[in-house]
Design an enzyme around this catalytic site. Structure first.
Site, PDB file in Angstrom:
ATOM      1  CB  SER A 132     -15.915  76.728  25.444  1.00 24.89           C
ATOM      2  OG  SER A 132     -15.141  77.908  25.382  1.00 24.89           O
ATOM      3  CB  ALA A 183     -27.082  72.870  12.532  1.00 20.91           C
ATOM      4  CE1 TYR A 212     -20.858  79.566  26.008  1.00 20.57           C
ATOM      5  CE2 TYR A 212     -18.575  80.155  26.495  1.00 20.57           C
ATOM      6  CZ  TYR A 212     -19.518  79.559  25.664  1.00 20.57           C
ATOM      7  OH  TYR A 212     -19.116  78.949  24.497  1.00 20.57           O
TER       8      TYR A 212
END
Length: 272
Positions: free
Chosen positions: A135, A10, A161
């Site tokens: 993603s 964050a 990834y």
């Protein structure tokens, strides 16, 4: 409004935007980040936006399981309730690297660490929800439950990834099956304009390439998944925008999800 929302990763990008927006709605937000300077700056921004409780903060590096355990201890000691855990921390590692725990850094930081954190907070999250930032890059690779170490000679950053993002989707779906008392979802935030990535070329891309999603828009999607009435969401689903989407077959494979769960539990030292 009386929610406590923990957001990892964050200190910038999607996580910071969501933290500011949720704090502005009156939520108590706990800002978790790795870099001390960026974390401090992010907390100041969230505090300035807050219309409710002062934000909490904790520095943790997800390439260290000890840091994850310290984070969990802090959260359990400090917050009587946790309404939302946003597993948002993650990144692309440009070159092969093993963590002090012995695993390839991408799979540990993006999957094993949030897997461990969620397990450590499980009882506190009963009746609440977990939002996992995945993603569309999951299309590029599948995780191997038999090998979280990898081969340095075969390492490809984006494929690795993608495998870790597939793991996020598989984890959310399997958590829904094993923990029906917790609403668990995953989502694609878009290709976000942020300081994401590693290496000069990739960082320039994520800052300046045309057509990137503003962090505020991606943060709003995370915020919606964190706060929408539970009956409006589909447990275990993968979201792109405000709609569910079927991920690639390897990321929708229930048998792979189960094997990944069991192997991950063993890797992080949990007894299932």
């Amino acid at each position: 409004m009386d929610r406590t929302v923990v957001i990892t990763g964050a200190s910038s990008g999607v996580g910071l935007a969501a933290a500011e927006q949720l704090a502005a709605e009156g939520d108590e937000v706990v800002v978790v980040g790795r870099n001390p300077e960026r974390l401090a700056a992010a907390v100041r921004r969230v505090e300035n936006a807050a219309k409710g409780p002062k934000p909490g903060q904790f520095r943790a590096d997800f390439e260290s399981f000890d840091d994850v355990r310290r984070l969990a201890d802090h959260l359990l000691t400090t917050y009587p309730k946790i309404d939302v855990l946003a597993n948002n921390a993650g990144g692309i590692v440009g070159g092969y690297r093993r963590t002090p725990d012995g695993y390839e850094a991408t799979i540990q930081g993006n999957h094993l660490a949030p897997f461990l954190l969620t397990h450590l907070l499980r009882e506190r999250l009963a009746g609440k929800r977990v939002v996992n930032t995945a993603s569309e890059a999951h299309r590029e690779g599948a995780p191997d439950p038999e090998d979280f170490v990898g081969d340095p000679g075969k390492y490809r950053a984006y494929r690795t990834y993608g495998a870790s993002k597939s793991a996020n989707i598989l984890f959310a779906a399997e958590a829904h099956r094993r923990w029906p008392e917790i609403l668990s979802v995953s989502f694609h935030p878009g290709v976000v304009r942020t300081n994401f990535g590693t290496g000069r070329a990739m960082r320039l891309f994520y800052k300046y390439a045309p057509g990137l999603v503003p962090p505020e828009k991606a943060g709003a999607l995370l915020g919606w998944l964190a706060t929408a009435p539970a009956e409006e969401l589909v447990g275990g689903a993968y979201y792109v925008g405000h709609r569910t989407k079927e991920p690639r077959p390897h990321a929708a494979d229930a048998a792979l999800a189960s094997r990944l769960w069991d192997a991950s539990a063993k890797a992080v030292g949990l007894q299932e």
